[in-house]
Write a protein that holds these residues in place. Structure first.
Motif, PDB file in Angstrom:
ATOM      1  N   ASN A 370     -15.236  89.820  13.948  1.00  0.00           N
ATOM      2  CA  ASN A 370     -14.515  90.624  14.927  1.00  0.00           C
ATOM      3  C   ASN A 370     -15.259  91.941  15.142  1.00  0.00           C
ATOM      4  O   ASN A 370     -15.041  92.917  14.419  1.00  0.00           O
ATOM      5  N   PHE A 371     -16.147  91.963  16.146  1.00  0.00           N
ATOM      6  CA  PHE A 371     -16.909  93.171  16.418  1.00  0.00           C
ATOM      7  C   PHE A 371     -16.026  94.278  16.983  1.00  0.00           C
ATOM      8  O   PHE A 371     -16.375  95.458  16.901  1.00  0.00           O
ATOM      9  N   ARG A 372     -14.886  93.908  17.540  1.00  0.00           N
ATOM     10  CA  ARG A 372     -14.002  94.911  18.104  1.00  0.00           C
ATOM     11  C   ARG A 372     -13.399  95.815  17.044  1.00  0.00           C
ATOM     12  O   ARG A 372     -12.845  96.870  17.365  1.00  0.00           O
ATOM     13  N   SER A 373     -13.506  95.411  15.786  1.00  0.00           N
ATOM     14  CA  SER A 373     -12.974  96.250  14.713  1.00  0.00           C
ATOM     15  C   SER A 373     -13.835  97.493  14.470  1.00  0.00           C
ATOM     16  O   SER A 373     -13.376  98.463  13.875  1.00  0.00           O
ATOM     17  N   VAL A 374     -15.090  97.465  14.935  1.00  0.00           N
ATOM     18  CA  VAL A 374     -15.989  98.608  14.725  1.00  0.00           C
ATOM     19  C   VAL A 374     -16.631  99.110  16.018  1.00  0.00           C
ATOM     20  O   VAL A 374     -17.132 100.234  16.059  1.00  0.00           O
ATOM     21  N   ILE A 375     -16.633  98.304  17.068  1.00  0.00           N
ATOM     22  CA  ILE A 375     -17.199  98.693  18.364  1.00  0.00           C
ATOM     23  C   ILE A 375     -16.060  98.776  19.377  1.00  0.00           C
ATOM     24  O   ILE A 375     -15.313  97.816  19.553  1.00  0.00           O
ATOM     25  N   GLN A 376     -15.952  99.918  20.047  1.00  0.00           N
ATOM     26  CA  GLN A 376     -14.843 100.107  20.993  1.00  0.00           C
ATOM     27  C   GLN A 376     -15.194  99.670  22.416  1.00  0.00           C
ATOM     28  O   GLN A 376     -14.300  99.290  23.179  1.00  0.00           O
ATOM     29  N   HIS A 377     -16.478  99.712  22.787  1.00  0.00           N
ATOM     30  CA  HIS A 377     -16.861  99.422  24.174  1.00  0.00           C
ATOM     31  C   HIS A 377     -18.118  98.553  24.193  1.00  0.00           C
ATOM     32  O   HIS A 377     -19.012  98.722  23.349  1.00  0.00           O
ATOM     33  N   PHE A 378     -18.188  97.654  25.182  1.00  0.00           N
ATOM     34  CA  PHE A 378     -19.285  96.700  25.280  1.00  0.00           C
ATOM     35  C   PHE A 378     -19.878  96.733  26.690  1.00  0.00           C
ATOM     36  O   PHE A 378     -19.140  96.659  27.682  1.00  0.00           O
ATOM     37  N   CYS A 379     -21.194  96.837  26.771  1.00  0.00           N
ATOM     38  CA  CYS A 379     -21.918  96.731  28.040  1.00  0.00           C
ATOM     39  C   CYS A 379     -22.774  95.469  27.955  1.00  0.00           C
ATOM     40  O   CYS A 379     -23.803  95.452  27.272  1.00  0.00           O
ATOM     41  N   LEU A 380     -22.335  94.424  28.661  1.00  0.00           N
ATOM     42  CA  LEU A 380     -22.969  93.106  28.571  1.00  0.00           C
ATOM     43  C   LEU A 380     -23.928  92.881  29.732  1.00  0.00           C
ATOM     44  O   LEU A 380     -23.831  93.548  30.768  1.00  0.00           O
ATOM     45  N   PRO A 381     -24.865  91.945  29.592  1.00  0.00           N
ATOM     46  CA  PRO A 381     -25.760  91.620  30.713  1.00  0.00           C
ATOM     47  C   PRO A 381     -24.965  91.170  31.932  1.00  0.00           C
ATOM     48  O   PRO A 381     -24.133  90.267  31.833  1.00  0.00           O
ATOM     49  N   ALA A 382     -25.203  91.797  33.076  1.00  0.00           N
ATOM     50  CA  ALA A 382     -24.499  91.446  34.313  1.00  0.00           C
ATOM     51  C   ALA A 382     -25.276  90.386  35.081  1.00  0.00           C
ATOM     52  O   ALA A 382     -25.465  90.478  36.292  1.00  0.00           O
ATOM     53  N   SER A 383     -25.725  89.357  34.380  1.00  0.00           N
ATOM     54  CA  SER A 383     -26.572  88.329  34.985  1.00  0.00           C
ATOM     55  C   SER A 383     -25.793  87.342  35.831  1.00  0.00           C
ATOM     56  O   SER A 383     -26.390  86.560  36.567  1.00  0.00           O
ATOM     57  N   GLY A 384     -24.493  87.345  35.728  1.00  0.00           N
ATOM     58  CA  GLY A 384     -23.661  86.417  36.482  1.00  0.00           C
ATOM     59  C   GLY A 384     -22.335  86.232  35.763  1.00  0.00           C
ATOM     60  O   GLY A 384     -22.226  86.472  34.558  1.00  0.00           O
ATOM     61  N   ARG A 385     -21.326  85.832  36.499  1.00  0.00           N
ATOM     62  CA  ARG A 385     -19.997  85.678  35.909  1.00  0.00           C
ATOM     63  C   ARG A 385     -19.972  84.678  34.758  1.00  0.00           C
ATOM     64  O   ARG A 385     -19.378  84.960  33.710  1.00  0.00           O
ATOM     65  N   PRO A 386     -20.633  83.494  34.872  1.00  0.00           N
ATOM     66  CA  PRO A 386     -20.617  82.556  33.738  1.00  0.00           C
ATOM     67  C   PRO A 386     -21.278  83.130  32.483  1.00  0.00           C
ATOM     68  O   PRO A 386     -20.812  82.881  31.364  1.00  0.00           O
ATOM     69  N   VAL A 387     -22.349  83.890  32.664  1.00  0.00           N
ATOM     70  CA  VAL A 387     -23.040  84.478  31.520  1.00  0.00           C
ATOM     71  C   VAL A 387     -22.148  85.497  30.824  1.00  0.00           C
ATOM     72  O   VAL A 387     -22.037  85.521  29.588  1.00  0.00           O
ATOM     73  N   ILE A 388     -21.493  86.343  31.613  1.00  0.00           N
ATOM     74  CA  ILE A 388     -20.602  87.360  31.033  1.00  0.00           C
ATOM     75  C   ILE A 388     -19.474  86.700  30.256  1.00  0.00           C
ATOM     76  O   ILE A 388     -19.141  87.098  29.128  1.00  0.00           O
ATOM     77  N   ARG A 389     -18.876  85.668  30.847  1.00  0.00           N
ATOM     78  CA  ARG A 389     -17.765  84.967  30.192  1.00  0.00           C
ATOM     79  C   ARG A 389     -18.232  84.308  28.889  1.00  0.00           C
ATOM     80  O   ARG A 389     -17.532  84.338  27.877  1.00  0.00           O
ATOM     81  N   GLU A 390     -19.417  83.704  28.925  1.00  0.00           N
ATOM     82  CA  GLU A 390     -19.914  82.994  27.748  1.00  0.00           C
ATOM     83  C   GLU A 390     -20.232  83.978  26.612  1.00  0.00           C
ATOM     84  O   GLU A 390     -19.912  83.718  25.440  1.00  0.00           O
ATOM     85  N   ILE A 391     -20.840  85.096  26.952  1.00  0.00           N
ATOM     86  CA  ILE A 391     -21.131  86.102  25.927  1.00  0.00           C
ATOM     87  C   ILE A 391     -19.839  86.685  25.370  1.00  0.00           C
ATOM     88  O   ILE A 391     -19.689  86.874  24.157  1.00  0.00           O
ATOM     89  N   GLY A 392     -18.897  86.966  26.251  1.00  0.00           N
ATOM     90  CA  GLY A 392     -17.612  87.487  25.813  1.00  0.00           C
ATOM     91  C   GLY A 392     -16.899  86.541  24.870  1.00  0.00           C
ATOM     92  O   GLY A 392     -16.303  86.953  23.868  1.00  0.00           O
ATOM     93  N   LYS A 393     -16.985  85.250  25.172  1.00  0.00           N
ATOM     94  CA  LYS A 393     -16.368  84.244  24.308  1.00  0.00           C
ATOM     95  C   LYS A 393     -17.038  84.225  22.938  1.00  0.00           C
ATOM     96  O   LYS A 393     -16.363  84.140  21.901  1.00  0.00           O
TER      97      LYS A 393
END
Length: 485
Positions: A370-393
């Motif tokens: 659970n990275f959210r326990s120590v990281i409050q904000h995430f800036c993910l690659p904006a390569s496309g909606r499927p990529v963002i969803r997959e990384i988030g998952k």
């Protein structure tokens, strides 16, 4: 931009500062050498006088204590601070709604290519207000060196000037300059164009990075960090962009046509510093950085590749296994940085679940930290909606954590390496970043490469909504369109 005159503010670096920066490392080296010479002399005296071993042990202890204090107070690398950053907001004349894009494309593409690009646009997650440079608004688009050079001036000059204005910095006070752009490599280099335009110092250290893909900005920050470890009391500026004029593909290969639809105009400028007074005005402190790559693997190496098609037209091929390759390099990077970021209990639970799955019950899912326990904000690659969803998952993120990437993609499109900074600007405009919060920027690009940056906010950040690229639309997001994506 051609009409802009070279700035006259500032001037040559003061001689005292120059001498201090040059002499400081030399004095430290001389001090260390003198200490070693003195220590050997004292030890030789003890041996000649046949003093008791206790004196040898005490002297060795004093010698070790001296070097510990010397490292802690003098040789230890100074912290690297992010003083401020700027993001380009292109002019409204550069906006390219889907309908305009398709209507222009119908003039020089066949129906099959038009149909394919329309599908890519509709599924990309981009909104109707993204931007393309003026050269690509012509029918047919102008993809040549002259137009690409004009685009460089259009995207890099304003963002650097805005950064200098926000930080009250003179071009002559920049010690390190790193410019990254994957596809356009002019001679003189991009960094030389900036140095010439702003009459920077003769001893400035300049670097131009090409071919690094969407990870280039995060990679350039990592590089600047390494340089600031060596060059003390210095300012480093990183300029990130992607020049689209030179990358337009007019052929018929579907795997190459996708790039015409996916990338949009943007740039960012970041000021880093290890000066002592930087911590009093900086926004963030860099606490972790890590680079990973898998160019030795052929599947990853060729998953995103610039080459000629069957008609001899140069384009950028995106292959079907790109998402799989991205997932593999992402897992490698996360695994490597986890011990530095996660608490011990999260690491233990993850390792225990892997052992349990391998040795006892293969049907049990591996525990995801659970990275959210120590990281409050995430800036993910904006390569496309499927990529963002997959990384988030994969990172167990919720909609709130994926929101900056999804919103940036919708409003500005995929701006390659500079997208990470539009996402951070969004978080600041929403006033979500509080003092003490940590922000994880994750850059992924061709190669394949992955770079992680973890920042810690060191002061309250307020009033940014009116200063950045979100000034006219921050209250419109997150809107229903993005939430449904």
């Amino acid at each position: 931009m051609d009409s802009l005159s070279k700035p006259s503010r500032g001037g040559p670096l003061p001689n005292t500062t120059f001498l201090t920066k040059k002499l400081h490392p030399s004095l430290l080296d001389l001090l260390n050498f003198s200490a070693i010479l003195f220590s050997f002399s004292v030890e030789a005296f003890f041996i000649i006088q046949k003093w008791h071993l206790l004196f040898h042990a005490l002297w060795l202890l004093c010698f070790l204590l001296f070097f510990f204090l010397n490292y802690h107070y003098f040789s230890k690398p100074l912290p690297v601070y992010l003083v401020d950053f700027s993001c380009l907001k292109p002019p409204n004349s550069c906006r390219i709604p889907f309908s305009t894009f398709i209507r222009h494309a119908q003039e020089f593409f066949d129906e099959q290519s038009i149909s394919f690009m329309a599908k890519v646009l509709c599924s990309s997650g981009q909104g109707p207000e993204t931007y393309l440079p003026p050269a690509l608004h012509y029918i047919p688009p102008r993809s040549n060196h002259h137009e690409s050079t004009k685009e460089v001036e259009m995207v890099l000059f304003p963002v650097l000037e805005d950064l200098l204005s926000k930080t009250n910095l003179s071009p002559q006070e920049i010690d390190i300059l790193i410019v990254n752009c994957s596809g356009f490599c002019p001679i003189p280099s991009l960094s030389s164009i900036i140095v010439n335009k702003y009459s920077m110092r003769d001893d400035i250290r300049t670097f131009t990075l090409s071919g690094m893909g969407c990870s280039a900005s995060a990679l350039a920050i990592n590089m600047a960090q390494d340089l600031l470890k060596v060059h003390k009391d210095s300012n480093a500026v990183v300029l990130s962009t992607e020049i689209l004029s030179t990358g337009w593909y007019p052929g018929k290969e579907k795997s190459m046509l996708a790039l015409n639809c996916l990338f949009r105009m943007g740039s960012s400028g970041i000021l880093l510093s290890n000066k002592k007074d930087a911590r009093n005005k900086a926004k963030y402190k860099l606490v972790h950085s890590l680079r990973s790559q898998r160019a030795s693997d052929d599947k990853g190496y060729y998953s995103a590749f610039r080459e000629e098609d069957s008609d001899g037209i140069t384009g950028f091929t995106l292959r079907r296994d790109l998402l799989q390759v991205a997932g593999e390099i992402l897992r490698s990077n996360i695994t490597a940085i986890s011990p530095s970021v996660l608490p011990a209990m999260e690491i233990f639970r993850h390792l225990a679940s892997k052992i349990w799955k391998r040795l006892i019950d293969k049907s049990v899912d591996t525990y995801l930290p659970n990275f959210r326990s120590v990281i409050q904000h995430f800036c993910l690659p904006a390569s496309g909606r499927p990529v963002i969803r997959e990384i988030g998952k994969g990172l167990r993120l919720g909609e709130g954590e994926m929101e900056p990437a999804l919103v940036t993609l919708h409003r500005f499109g995929n701006q390659s390496s500079s997208s990470l900074w539009y996402e951070l600007a969004y978080l600041e405009a929403k006033e979500r970043v509080k003092k003490g919060d940590k922000v994880w920027q994750l850059g992924m690009g061709s190669g394949p490469k992955c770079t992680s940056l973890v920042w810690k906010c060191v002061r309250p950040i307020v009033g940014e909504a009116q200063k950045g690229p979100w000034d006219d639309c921050i209250d419109s997001y997150p809107n229903l369109v993005v939430e449904k994506d």
